[in-house]
Design an enzyme around this catalytic site. Sequence first.
Site, PDB file in Angstrom:
ATOM      1  N   GLY A 176      31.196 102.235  61.105  1.00 48.96           N
ATOM      2  CA  GLY A 176      30.281 103.359  60.891  1.00 48.96           C
ATOM      3  C   GLY A 176      28.912 102.904  60.415  1.00 48.96           C
ATOM      4  O   GLY A 176      27.878 103.412  60.868  1.00 48.96           O
TER       5      GLY A 176
ATOM      6  N   GLY B 126      36.407  98.605  63.115  1.00 49.72           N
ATOM      7  CA  GLY B 126      37.685  98.074  62.633  1.00 49.72           C
ATOM      8  C   GLY B 126      38.695  97.878  63.751  1.00 49.72           C
ATOM      9  O   GLY B 126      39.328  96.823  63.855  1.00 49.72           O
TER      10      GLY B 126
ATOM     11  N   ARG C   6      37.901  90.920  55.320  1.00 45.71           N
ATOM     12  CA  ARG C   6      36.898  91.454  54.389  1.00 45.71           C
ATOM     13  C   ARG C   6      36.839  90.645  53.104  1.00 45.71           C
ATOM     14  O   ARG C   6      35.772  90.498  52.514  1.00 45.71           O
ATOM     15  CB  ARG C   6      37.200  92.919  54.083  1.00 45.71           C
ATOM     16  CG  ARG C   6      36.841  93.789  55.255  1.00 45.71           C
ATOM     17  CD  ARG C   6      37.041  95.243  54.986  1.00 45.71           C
ATOM     18  NE  ARG C   6      36.450  96.008  56.075  1.00 45.71           N
ATOM     19  CZ  ARG C   6      36.720  97.269  56.331  1.00 45.71           C
ATOM     20  NH1 ARG C   6      37.559  97.929  55.566  1.00 45.71           N
ATOM     21  NH2 ARG C   6      36.136  97.888  57.333  1.00 45.71           N
TER      22      ARG C   6
ATOM     23  N   LYS D  43      35.976 108.744  68.369  1.00 43.68           N
ATOM     24  CA  LYS D  43      35.147 109.858  67.904  1.00 43.68           C
ATOM     25  C   LYS D  43      33.759 109.893  68.521  1.00 43.68           C
ATOM     26  O   LYS D  43      32.920 109.060  68.235  1.00 43.68           O
ATOM     27  CB  LYS D  43      35.039 109.810  66.382  1.00 43.68           C
ATOM     28  CG  LYS D  43      36.283 110.352  65.715  1.00 43.68           C
ATOM     29  CD  LYS D  43      36.203 110.216  64.225  1.00 43.68           C
ATOM     30  CE  LYS D  43      37.189 109.188  63.721  1.00 43.68           C
ATOM     31  NZ  LYS D  43      36.676 108.230  62.793  1.00 43.68           N
TER      32      LYS D  43
HETATM   33  P1  ADP Z   1      36.438 101.351  66.062  1.00 44.98           P
HETATM   34  O1  ADP Z   1      37.316 101.304  64.830  1.00 44.98           O
HETATM   35  O2  ADP Z   1      36.438 100.045  66.802  1.00 44.98           O
HETATM   36  O3  ADP Z   1      35.059 101.876  65.769  1.00 44.98           O
HETATM   37  P2  ADP Z   1      37.465 103.945  66.797  1.00 44.98           P
HETATM   38  O4  ADP Z   1      38.024 104.075  65.424  1.00 44.98           O
HETATM   39  O5  ADP Z   1      36.350 104.818  67.201  1.00 44.98           O
HETATM   40  O6  ADP Z   1      37.092 102.405  67.079  1.00 44.98           O
HETATM   41  O7  ADP Z   1      38.619 104.210  67.854  1.00 44.98           O
HETATM   42  C1  ADP Z   1      39.766 103.406  67.946  1.00 44.98           C
HETATM   43  C2  ADP Z   1      40.988 104.204  68.282  1.00 44.98           C
HETATM   44  O8  ADP Z   1      40.778 104.943  69.470  1.00 44.98           O
HETATM   45  C3  ADP Z   1      42.202 103.315  68.508  1.00 44.98           C
HETATM   46  O9  ADP Z   1      43.244 103.729  67.668  1.00 44.98           O
HETATM   47  C4  ADP Z   1      42.534 103.534  69.978  1.00 44.98           C
HETATM   48  O10 ADP Z   1      43.918 103.507  70.249  1.00 44.98           O
HETATM   49  C5  ADP Z   1      41.991 104.917  70.195  1.00 44.98           C
HETATM   50  N1  ADP Z   1      41.774 105.203  71.622  1.00 44.98           N
HETATM   51  C6  ADP Z   1      40.968 104.557  72.472  1.00 44.98           C
HETATM   52  N2  ADP Z   1      41.024 105.094  73.701  1.00 44.98           N
HETATM   53  C7  ADP Z   1      41.896 106.116  73.627  1.00 44.98           C
HETATM   54  C8  ADP Z   1      42.382 107.084  74.558  1.00 44.98           C
HETATM   55  N3  ADP Z   1      41.974 107.079  75.826  1.00 44.98           N
HETATM   56  N4  ADP Z   1      43.256 108.001  74.103  1.00 44.98           N
HETATM   57  C9  ADP Z   1      43.664 108.006  72.831  1.00 44.98           C
HETATM   58  N5  ADP Z   1      43.244 107.136  71.900  1.00 44.98           N
HETATM   59  C10 ADP Z   1      42.377 106.200  72.296  1.00 44.98           C
HETATM   60 MG    MG Z   2      38.423 102.818  63.791  1.00 48.61          MG
END
Ligand code: ADP
Ligand code: MG
Length: 413
Positions: free
Chosen positions: A394, A370, A60, A221
């Site tokens: 987001g 992230g 960043r 989420k």
């Molecule tokens: P990003 O930051 O790329 O947008 P998110 O914050 O939505 O992604 O989600 C990432 C998190 O989700 C990571 O910490 C990952 O370990 C967790 N995750 C992904 N699949 C699973 C799962 N099946 N069970 C529990 N946690 C998960």
């Molecule tokens: Mg995340």
Amino acid sequence: FYHFLTRLSPVFLIFYKLLACYASHMLKTISSLDFEGQKVLLRLDLNAPISNGQIQDDTRLQAALPTIKFLSENGAKVLILTHLGRPKGEIVESLRVDIIASALSKLLSKDVNKLDDCVDEVVKKQIDEMDFGDIVLLENTRFHPEEKLNDPEFSKELASLADIFVNDAFGVVHRSHASTLGVTEHLPSYAGFLLEKEIEVLSDILKAPQTPVCLIMGGAKIDTKIGVLEKFLDKADSFLIGGALANTFIAAKGFEVGTSLFQEDKVDVAKDFMSKCEATFIPVDFVVSEEISKDAVARNLLQNEATSNDKILDIGPKTIDVFLEKIASAKTIIWNGPMGLYEFDQFAKGTLAIAQAVADSDAISVVGGGDSIDAIKNFNIPLDAFTHVSTGGGAMLEFLEGKPLPALQALMS
Ligand code: ADP
Ligand code: MG
């Protein structure tokens, strides 16, 4: 002649509409402005991950350098604002931005003083004493509860420090805070280079994507992701669902998800989405374990084989095959969210396979989030293997979803 005119008028009308549409959506940018002798309040997203007093990843900071340099080299006093972590409106010593200031200073080979607040008379006096071309970093904006409330008085105070506002914080452009939205009511406001680039790339993807479009969604989420899925109903040709997000879809199909992370209150949303969209691909097999730990034993199961003690933690090999086939035929790929609990090697294979396939693909590829980017870096896949790596998770989702983003709107002419 009249006949001729009436024949032409729809053409003019379309032309006029296009022009109006284009003009009303023009982001005001900084490249042709004169900053000599101006005080510029520059909102950045320097919210880098820090542990043990060390910056873990300076992406960043790196991404913010072009705008900082441009403003400084063009004779402005550069007053940088950022948030760091979640201090919840209080001063938290470990979330002071001193460490960010010294890292910036190293990257720029130039002094970057840190001021002890982001408003007040002391700060104003210190700004008065700066030379043009100097750069300072103001203290964490989120130490003030008024920041997140977009408080009008606080916004005015922030704005009173400067003559011009530049927002280059794509990561928080979906937030209506004092330092992203409030200040724009009091100062001429522009988008920095990073924000300009992000919006340009993401707008192109929305306007005229090369087809087939493949949308890959994972992560944790479902709330923040389901809106994007809906928005792309008519736009994407395949929807690949992984991560904990997929668990909600697996439950919606009526299969056991045991103690997996999933969102019970969103099962109906997932069901509804699948009924509207035949091109939804959810895991046909997965990797499970009964616990989450470094030595957790991973087992491969088919979609209908999980039991009440299992946690679904990654997509399985059959699912990877299905997903890779879709990725291989796509011309545009949008990816957000890891396919599994990639932080543990046993559950990282799905995310690795998808990351590698997207990186190897000749399609236009946009990745955001992230954790997704963290995973890519952990796998040592070079970021330039993707067409665009977004600095916002987001923000990228909300922009693609077509949600109104007031802080962005405020930078349009
Ligand atoms: P990003 O930051 O790329 O947008 P998110 O914050 O939505 O992604 O989600 C990432 C998190 O989700 C990571 O910490 C990952 O370990 C967790 N995750 C992904 N699949 C699973 C799962 N099946 N069970 C529990 N946690 C998960
Ligand atoms: Mg995340």
